[in-house]
Design a protein around this motif. Structure first.
Motif, short mmCIF file in Angstrom:
data_model
loop_
_atom_site.label_atom_id
_atom_site.label_comp_id
_atom_site.label_asym_id
_atom_site.label_seq_id
_atom_site.Cartn_x
_atom_site.Cartn_y
_atom_site.Cartn_z
N ALA A 64 33.62 0.84 22.80
CA ALA A 64 32.59 1.36 23.72
C ALA A 64 32.58 2.88 23.72
CB ALA A 64 32.83 0.83 25.14
N ASP A 65 33.72 3.49 23.37
CA ASP A 65 33.81 4.95 23.28
C ASP A 65 32.92 5.50 22.16
OD1 ASP A 65 35.57 5.22 25.38
OD2 ASP A 65 37.35 5.12 24.11
N MET A 66 32.52 4.64 21.24
CA MET A 66 31.74 5.10 20.09
C MET A 66 30.24 5.09 20.35
SD MET A 66 33.90 3.10 17.11
CE MET A 66 32.84 3.71 15.79
N THR A 67 29.83 4.56 21.50
CA THR A 67 28.41 4.57 21.82
C THR A 67 28.03 5.96 22.32
OG1 THR A 67 28.84 3.76 24.06
CG2 THR A 67 28.31 2.11 22.38
N SER A 68 26.77 6.31 22.18
CA SER A 68 26.30 7.63 22.59
C SER A 68 25.85 7.60 24.05
CB SER A 68 25.13 8.08 21.70
OG SER A 68 24.58 9.30 22.17
N THR A 69 26.72 8.09 24.93
CA THR A 69 26.39 8.10 26.36
C THR A 69 25.16 8.97 26.63
OG1 THR A 69 28.73 7.83 26.88
CG2 THR A 69 27.30 8.52 28.67
N ALA A 70 25.04 10.07 25.89
CA ALA A 70 23.90 10.98 26.08
C ALA A 70 22.59 10.26 25.75
CB ALA A 70 24.06 12.21 25.21
N ALA A 71 22.58 9.51 24.64
CA ALA A 71 21.37 8.77 24.25
C ALA A 71 21.04 7.69 25.26
CB ALA A 71 21.56 8.15 22.86
N GLY A 72 22.09 6.98 25.74
CA GLY A 72 21.87 5.94 26.73
C GLY A 72 21.35 6.51 28.04
N ALA A 73 21.90 7.66 28.46
CA ALA A 73 21.46 8.30 29.71
C ALA A 73 20.02 8.79 29.58
CB ALA A 73 22.39 9.46 30.05
N PHE A 74 19.70 9.38 28.43
CA PHE A 74 18.33 9.84 28.21
C PHE A 74 17.35 8.67 28.27
CE2 PHE A 74 14.77 10.73 25.29
CZ PHE A 74 14.22 11.83 25.93
N ASN A 75 17.71 7.55 27.63
CA ASN A 75 16.83 6.39 27.65
C ASN A 75 16.69 5.80 29.06
OD1 ASN A 75 15.61 6.06 25.22
ND2 ASN A 75 17.09 4.62 24.38
N THR A 76 17.75 5.91 29.86
CA THR A 76 17.67 5.47 31.26
C THR A 76 16.64 6.32 32.00
OG1 THR A 76 20.00 4.82 31.22
CG2 THR A 76 18.98 5.08 33.38
N PHE A 77 16.70 7.63 31.79
CA PHE A 77 15.73 8.54 32.42
C PHE A 77 14.30 8.21 31.96
CE2 PHE A 77 13.17 12.43 31.93
CZ PHE A 77 13.06 12.80 33.25
N VAL A 78 14.14 7.93 30.67
CA VAL A 78 12.82 7.61 30.12
C VAL A 78 12.25 6.35 30.77
CG1 VAL A 78 11.59 6.84 28.04
CG2 VAL A 78 13.15 8.78 27.92
N LEU A 79 13.09 5.31 30.88
CA LEU A 79 12.61 4.06 31.47
C LEU A 79 12.29 4.22 32.95
CD1 LEU A 79 14.56 1.04 29.95
CD2 LEU A 79 12.21 1.74 29.56
N LEU A 80 13.12 4.95 33.68
CA LEU A 80 12.85 5.18 35.10
C LEU A 80 11.54 5.94 35.28
CD1 LEU A 80 16.42 6.10 36.41
CD2 LEU A 80 15.12 4.03 36.93
N THR A 81 11.30 6.92 34.42
CA THR A 81 10.05 7.69 34.49
C THR A 81 8.86 6.80 34.15
OG1 THR A 81 11.25 9.67 33.81
CG2 THR A 81 8.86 9.74 33.62
N SER A 82 9.01 5.93 33.15
CA SER A 82 7.91 5.04 32.78
C SER A 82 7.64 4.02 33.89
CB SER A 82 8.22 4.32 31.46
OG SER A 82 9.28 3.41 31.60
N SER A 83 8.66 3.63 34.63
CA SER A 83 8.45 2.73 35.77
C SER A 83 7.63 3.44 36.85
CB SER A 83 9.79 2.26 36.36
OG SER A 83 10.25 1.11 35.69
N LEU A 84 7.90 4.71 37.05
CA LEU A 84 7.11 5.49 38.01
C LEU A 84 5.65 5.56 37.58
CD1 LEU A 84 6.73 7.41 40.41
CD2 LEU A 84 7.48 9.28 38.92
#
Length: 202
Positions: A64-84
């Protein structure tokens, strides 16, 4: 005359079936809720299996340490914005602001596209480094869960695109709310997937 009257009603208000209710709930909304209930079992089962393997110390979960937290966090922001933006599309449709509703729907589709582009980058970087679905249990869950979620994002984008052209014709405006319910579900699923796959290496 009877046929003409039905045709006028349908062209003015949309298909009659969309306005029938069961126990006071519009049939369209009820159908979406049934769909989402079945989807909860699918993603809920995946997440529960993931946690069972994790808590039983299955090998590979340290990756799990090898996943990109930055990419995941950015995509979370994108989805939250698209929900708005889909909420704003629904609000505009209720006010009769057809152009704004159409525009917000396409903002939401754009958010989905950005999400998929980031996911494609993540997948390609992992595959390029030799990590695939069969690497270990963690990566099997990672690719399966995020891939299934990405398919739901694509499905939502396609349906939104179809609905948007009806909205521009001031037709079937109630469908903006229905696709919004689906899109919020896609967002909520990601909110569960993001911590367990990207940041919860406990």
């Amino acid at each position: 005359k009877h046929y003409l009257r039905i045709k006028i009603i349908m062209s003015t208000h949309g298909p009659i079936a969309t306005h029938r209710t069961a126990s006071g709930i519009p049939t369209g909304r009820l159908a979406v809720w049934w769909l989402l209930a079945s989807e909860i079992f699918i993603f809920g089962g995946l997440i529960m299996c993931f946690l069972l393997f994790k808590f039983n110390n299955a090998p590979g979960f340290e990756d799990a340490d090898m996943t990109s937290t930055a990419a995941g966090a950015f995509n979370t922001f994108v989805l939250l914005t698209s929900s708005l933006s889909i909420v704003l599309a629904h609000a505009a449709a209720e006010k009769g602001d057809i152009q704004a509703s159409f525009r917000y729907i396409w903002f939401t589709i754009g958010g989905g596209l950005v999400f998929l582009l980031v996911k494609t980058y993540e997948y390609s970087s992992k595959i390029y480094s030799g990590i695939t679905l069969t690497e270990n249990v963690f990566w099997s869950f990672y690719f399966t869960a995020t891939g299934l979620h990405a398919l739901h994002v694509i499905g939502g984008m396609v349906i939104m695109g179809m609905i948007s052209f009806d909205v521009r014709k001031n037709y079937n405006l109630q469908r903006v709310e229905l696709i919004g319910l689906y899109w919020h579900f896609v967002d909520i699923v990601w909110i569960f997937l993001f911590p367990i796959l990207y940041i919860a290496n406990f």
